[in-house]
Scaffold this motif. Structure first.
Motif, PDB file in Angstrom:
ATOM      1  N   GLN A 109       0.826  -1.206   0.000  1.00 39.81           N
ATOM      2  CA  GLN A 109       0.000   0.000   0.000  1.00 39.81           C
ATOM      3  C   GLN A 109       0.860   1.256   0.000  1.00 39.81           C
ATOM      4  OE1 GLN A 109      -3.246   0.306   2.731  1.00 39.81           O
ATOM      5  NE2 GLN A 109      -3.846  -1.840   2.512  1.00 39.81           N
ATOM      6  N   ASN A 110       0.401   2.260  -0.743  1.00 39.23           N
ATOM      7  CA  ASN A 110       1.049   3.565  -0.860  1.00 39.23           C
ATOM      8  C   ASN A 110       2.356   3.536  -1.654  1.00 39.23           C
ATOM      9  OD1 ASN A 110      -0.954   4.956   0.775  1.00 39.23           O
ATOM     10  ND2 ASN A 110      -0.034   3.927   2.530  1.00 39.23           N
ATOM     11  N   LYS A 111       2.708   2.383  -2.215  1.00 35.91           N
ATOM     12  CA  LYS A 111       3.871   2.306  -3.093  1.00 35.91           C
ATOM     13  C   LYS A 111       3.397   2.443  -4.536  1.00 35.91           C
ATOM     14  CE  LYS A 111       6.561  -0.628   0.024  1.00 35.91           C
ATOM     15  NZ  LYS A 111       7.399  -1.837   0.171  1.00 35.91           N
ATOM     16  N   PRO A 112       4.060   3.273  -5.343  1.00 39.91           N
ATOM     17  CA  PRO A 112       3.631   3.453  -6.726  1.00 39.91           C
ATOM     18  C   PRO A 112       3.667   2.144  -7.509  1.00 39.91           C
ATOM     19  CG  PRO A 112       5.144   5.190  -6.083  1.00 39.91           C
ATOM     20  CD  PRO A 112       5.173   4.171  -4.979  1.00 39.91           C
ATOM     21  N   ARG A 130      -7.072  -4.731 -16.731  1.00 33.89           N
ATOM     22  CA  ARG A 130      -7.134  -5.842 -15.760  1.00 33.89           C
ATOM     23  C   ARG A 130      -6.023  -5.733 -14.720  1.00 33.89           C
ATOM     24  NH1 ARG A 130      -7.190  -9.403 -12.388  1.00 33.89           N
ATOM     25  NH2 ARG A 130      -7.522 -11.640 -12.692  1.00 33.89           N
ATOM     26  N   LEU A 131      -4.818  -5.464 -15.181  1.00 36.77           N
ATOM     27  CA  LEU A 131      -3.677  -5.414 -14.259  1.00 36.77           C
ATOM     28  C   LEU A 131      -3.714  -4.177 -13.369  1.00 36.77           C
ATOM     29  CD1 LEU A 131      -0.831  -6.691 -16.623  1.00 36.77           C
ATOM     30  CD2 LEU A 131      -1.955  -7.937 -14.762  1.00 36.77           C
ATOM     31  N   ASN A 132      -4.183  -3.063 -13.896  1.00 37.82           N
ATOM     32  CA  ASN A 132      -4.241  -1.846 -13.078  1.00 37.82           C
ATOM     33  C   ASN A 132      -5.206  -1.975 -11.911  1.00 37.82           C
ATOM     34  OD1 ASN A 132      -2.389   0.148 -13.979  1.00 37.82           O
ATOM     35  ND2 ASN A 132      -3.585   0.414 -15.846  1.00 37.82           N
ATOM     36  N   MET A 140      -2.572   2.013  -4.079  1.00 35.56           N
ATOM     37  CA  MET A 140      -1.272   2.220  -4.714  1.00 35.56           C
ATOM     38  C   MET A 140      -1.404   3.276  -5.810  1.00 35.56           C
ATOM     39  SD  MET A 140       0.027  -1.746  -5.026  1.00 35.56           S
ATOM     40  CE  MET A 140       1.670  -1.308  -5.634  1.00 35.56           C
ATOM     41  N   PRO A 141      -0.653   4.368  -5.735  1.00 28.54           N
ATOM     42  CA  PRO A 141      -0.690   5.362  -6.810  1.00 28.54           C
ATOM     43  C   PRO A 141      -0.267   4.719  -8.135  1.00 28.54           C
ATOM     44  CG  PRO A 141       0.490   6.215  -4.898  1.00 28.54           C
ATOM     45  CD  PRO A 141       0.278   4.753  -4.654  1.00 28.54           C
TER      46      PRO A 141
END
Length: 202
Positions: A109-112, A130-132, A140-141
């Motif tokens: 979490q919170n990791k780009p 799908r992957l996003n 996650m940004p």
């Protein structure tokens, strides 16, 4: 800072590797390390919804899912690469990611995050979407580029001929490096509310 790059193709040095390597080169020029992890050719167990990972903190199937989640602190960002098969990402990669994020998502979490897809002709945007979704459900940004993160070609040589695709990969690396530096500038990450799960039943 270091970015984990997951190569979800059964071909270790194929089109997906070629695209990820272009991103890695751009990251390196911006002072960011990276590591490409190849998923391999072996069968990958899918999630069986036992939810034991919520109790024991890892997946009950002890493979590279647990290996990479145990190393989450080593990485500041994540990039997932996949070929396009029948209009979607590689099945073994999706099986891996379902377990990866269910059992260890809080570690990322919170990791780009970003994804890269490679295709001969079509199915790229559906795979990209799908992957996003793994990132957008996990706080996650999502790192963007100048175009959707895709390259075209049936061989690594053909992928290198996709000049716009290669440039898109380099821009993705630059944008990932920029965002990582922003995230690590000292600004505190958001403190999220406790998750509310609501089921809609008629």
């Amino acid at each position: 800072m270091k970015v984990l790059m997951i190569n979800g193709s059964p071909n270790e040095h194929g089109c997906t590797f070629t695209a990820l390597s272009e991103v890695a080169g751009s990251l390196s020029k911006n002072g960011i390390d990276s590591e490409i992890f190849w998923l391999g050719k072996k069968a990958v167990q899918g999630c069986v919804a036992c939810f034991k990972c919520f109790e024991i903190g890892r997946c009950v199937f002890n493979d590279s899912v647990n290996e990479l989640n145990a190393r989450a602190d080593d990485f500041s960002g994540l990039i997932i690469g996949s070929p396009v098969y029948f209009g979607g990402p590689a099945g073994s990669l999706c099986a891996f990611l379902d377990r990866f994020f269910l059992s260890g998502g809080e570690k990322w979490q919170n990791k780009p995050g970003a994804c890269v897809v490679t295709c001969r002709r079509a199915g790229n945007t559906a795979s990209f979407d799908r992957l996003n979704k793994y990132f957008t459900i996990n706080n996650m940004p999502v790192v963007a580029s100048q175009y959707w993160n895709e390259v075209h070609g049936n061989t690594p040589e053909q992928v290198r001929q996709d000049l716009e695709g290669m440039q898109t990969m380099r821009t993705l690396g630059e944008n990932m490096a920029w965002l990582l530096k922003c995230v690590n500038s000292g600004v505190k990450v958001p403190v999220h509310e406790e998750v509310i799960n609501t089921n809609f039943i008629r």
